[in-house]
Design a protein around this motif. Structure first.
Motif, PDB file in Angstrom:
ATOM      1  N   GLU A 157      -2.819 -14.646  11.674  1.00 32.19           N
ATOM      2  CA  GLU A 157      -3.753 -13.548  11.938  1.00 32.19           C
ATOM      3  C   GLU A 157      -3.858 -12.563  10.776  1.00 32.19           C
ATOM      4  OE1 GLU A 157      -1.115 -14.117  14.036  1.00 32.19           O
ATOM      5  OE2 GLU A 157      -2.187 -15.332  15.511  1.00 32.19           O
ATOM      6  N   MET A 158      -2.756 -12.354  10.072  1.00 35.17           N
ATOM      7  CA  MET A 158      -2.730 -11.275   9.081  1.00 35.17           C
ATOM      8  C   MET A 158      -1.919 -11.664   7.856  1.00 35.17           C
ATOM      9  SD  MET A 158      -3.374  -8.155   8.021  1.00 35.17           S
ATOM     10  CE  MET A 158      -4.180  -7.497   9.480  1.00 35.17           C
ATOM     11  N   VAL A 159      -2.529 -11.467   6.681  1.00 31.08           N
ATOM     12  CA  VAL A 159      -1.791 -11.506   5.425  1.00 31.08           C
ATOM     13  C   VAL A 159      -1.849 -10.106   4.829  1.00 31.08           C
ATOM     14  CG1 VAL A 159      -1.683 -12.431   3.074  1.00 31.08           C
ATOM     15  CG2 VAL A 159      -2.260 -13.945   4.975  1.00 31.08           C
ATOM     16  N   PHE A 160      -0.682  -9.505   4.607  1.00 34.70           N
ATOM     17  CA  PHE A 160      -0.580  -8.154   4.057  1.00 34.70           C
ATOM     18  C   PHE A 160       0.222  -8.251   2.762  1.00 34.70           C
ATOM     19  CE2 PHE A 160       1.525  -3.714   4.914  1.00 34.70           C
ATOM     20  CZ  PHE A 160       0.903  -3.197   3.782  1.00 34.70           C
ATOM     21  N   VAL A 161      -0.443  -7.917   1.649  1.00 34.56           N
ATOM     22  CA  VAL A 161       0.162  -8.009   0.310  1.00 34.56           C
ATOM     23  C   VAL A 161       0.286  -6.608  -0.275  1.00 34.56           C
ATOM     24  CG1 VAL A 161      -0.187  -8.849  -2.057  1.00 34.56           C
ATOM     25  CG2 VAL A 161      -0.758 -10.326  -0.119  1.00 34.56           C
ATOM     26  N   ASP A 162       1.435  -6.311  -0.869  1.00 31.93           N
ATOM     27  CA  ASP A 162       1.628  -5.036  -1.561  1.00 31.93           C
ATOM     28  C   ASP A 162       1.797  -5.307  -3.048  1.00 31.93           C
ATOM     29  OD1 ASP A 162       2.108  -2.223  -1.883  1.00 31.93           O
ATOM     30  OD2 ASP A 162       4.244  -2.669  -2.053  1.00 31.93           O
ATOM     31  N   ASP A 163       1.158  -4.486  -3.886  1.00 30.21           N
ATOM     32  CA  ASP A 163       1.203  -4.728  -5.331  1.00 30.21           C
ATOM     33  C   ASP A 163       1.168  -3.407  -6.097  1.00 30.21           C
ATOM     34  OD1 ASP A 163       0.625  -7.428  -7.158  1.00 30.21           O
ATOM     35  OD2 ASP A 163       0.009  -5.581  -8.144  1.00 30.21           O
TER      36      ASP A 163
END
Length: 461
Positions: A322-328
């Motif tokens: 449902e969700m891909v959450f990427v931090d950069d």
């Protein structure tokens, strides 16, 4: 010249910085008495305290060590800082972080990796390859390597892998045996004034190479012909005009499978479990360095596959159907472009929403058009106010400078304190359950403090 072995007490002003904390850990590992000041507690300063380093968080002369034999400061600390003024006027040995790194690197074999972006991942990857393979190195990183949860480690082998920072011309104090230049895109124009002056600094960095040294530079850089090295190789993601490049790249479950050609020799069987094609390019030059050092192909392969990335460099916070959450950490237009393109390529069909916090008023002013262009690659953008860091506000410069040049209806500016509520009321109800969503947080300020709250909000829904 200053001798590290003769120093017993070291004090850091701005110890919580990523580069400063690596140096603090270095001296602590040697058994020196290390302490420091920083403006606010952070997860990193808490880690340092848990490791036995004393830190205080108020500008207070009563709390500083009067017996300090070396005082290290970061240029981010104002010259009027009471502790810095005390030590300078008191005749203490006071040095910038870059000067101390220069002293350390004067007597070791050094792999120094510079560039306006890409250097932290490439440095961490290279250091990991040397550590995981058993070759060994001392590492001074500009980020937290996820494999080891630190930005510094030591080794008995007298080899140092050093992130070469162009800010304040710091990298011109290093002594590379192997140097890498990943990029020369305009940045830190508050220091350099012009793009041309920044590029000249990278030329000067190449001239720091020791006799017989090797330079790896990204193919197609400006000033390429002016770069100096006894041995000079170019590298690229897939351009076979370069001396080193990747080929036969395929994607599977968010990982990359590829081969690398090094000066005509094909090295097969690499797997990288890190998002973003730009990180395949970073891996290419790291592999070339390990290959030059004589590390076996089998060990390089195993190390690349074991690399878990760098905190806040295409870091998966949530990754499910449902969700891909990427931090950069992306805080430059070219970094944002690579980040968004890489994420959309890995997760096609998902609506891509980027929450971006601009870093520095001067960078926002100088690169506003580039930020607008890169952010337009996303489907939806939430802009936070500019994070000032070391700067005072500049009249007419705000996040609206970026949003004004973006496609109408694509972008909204939200106060940091209101972000969670905005996501709760506007973002979450609009998530497409069938195709899933792709959310990215990006920036070099304090947006990282929002990552866990956003994660908890998303998981609760």
């Amino acid at each position: 010249m200053l001798s590290v072995k003769d120093i017993q007490t070291v004090y850091f002003i701005g110890i919580g910085g990523i580069g400063m904390s690596a140096l603090a850990r270095y001296f602590h590992s040697l058994g020196k008495h290390v302490s420091g000041y920083d403006k606010t507690p952070t997860p990193l300063t808490r880690q340092l305290e848990e490791e036995g380093i004393s830190i205080h968080y108020e500008e207070n002369l009563e709390l500083i060590p009067r017996q300090a034999e070396l005082v290290v400061f970061t240029p981010a600390v104002p010259a009027t800082h009471a502790e810095l003024v005390f030590y300078r006027e008191g005749g203490y040995t006071v040095m910038k972080r870059s000067e101390v790194l220069g002293v350390i690197s004067n007597s070791s074999f050094n792999i120094c990796i510079g560039g306006t972006h890409g250097k932290t991942t490439t440095t961490s990857m290279t250091a990991h390859l040397l550590r995981h393979s058993g070759y060994g190195c001392n590492a001074f990183l500009g980020g937290i390597a996820v494999n080891y949860q630190t930005n510094f480690w030591s080794d008995s082998r007298n080899v140092a892998v050093i992130e070469a920072d162009e800010y304040d011309r710091s990298f011109l104090r290093l002594y590379p045996d192997i140097a890498v230049i990943t990029s020369m895109d305009p940045d830190h124009l508050d220091i350099y004034g012009t793009e041309e002056a920044l590029q000249e600094a990278f030329v000067d960095f190449s001239k720091r190479l020791k006799p017989g040294g090797t330079l790896f530079s990204k193919h197609g850089l400006p000033k390429a012909m002016a770069l100096k090295a006894d041995h000079h190789f170019t590298y690229s993601l897939q351009n076979d005009a370069a001396d080193v490049y990747a080929t036969d790249i395929t994607m599977h479950d968010g990982s990359y499978h590829f081969s690398v050609v090094v000066a005509g020799e094909r090295l097969d069987g690499f797997v990288l479990h890190m998002g973003g094609m730009h990180n395949v390019e970073n891996a290419v030059v790291s592999i070339a360095i390990a290959n030059q050092l004589g590390i076996s192909l089998e060990k390089i392969r195993a190390a690349v596959e074991a690399f878990r990335g760098v905190k806040r460099r295409f870091e998966y916070v949530i990754k499910n159907r449902e969700m891909v959450f990427v931090d950069d950490y992306a805080h430059h237009p070219e970094e944002l472009r690579a980040l968004i393109n890489g994420a959309k390529t890995l997760f096609p069909g998902r609506k891509c929403t980027v929450i971006f916090q601009p870093h520095l008023y001067s960078r926002t002013r100088d690169l506003a058009a580039g930020f607008s262009e890169s952010l337009n690659l996303a489907d939806e953008v939430i802009l936070l106010p500019v994070y000032p860091a070391r700067e005072l506000p500049i009249e007419g410069v705000s996040s609206e400078l970026i949003s004004a040049a973006m496609e109408p209806g694509k972008v909204v500016v939200v106060e940091k304190d209101h972000l969670l509520n905005y996501l709760r009321e506007n973002y979450i109800p609009a998530v497409n359950q069938e195709f899933g969503a792709l959310l990215i947080t990006a920036g070099a300020g304090d947006i990282d403090t929002l990552v866990n709250p956003v994660k908890m909000l998303l998981e609760s829904k």
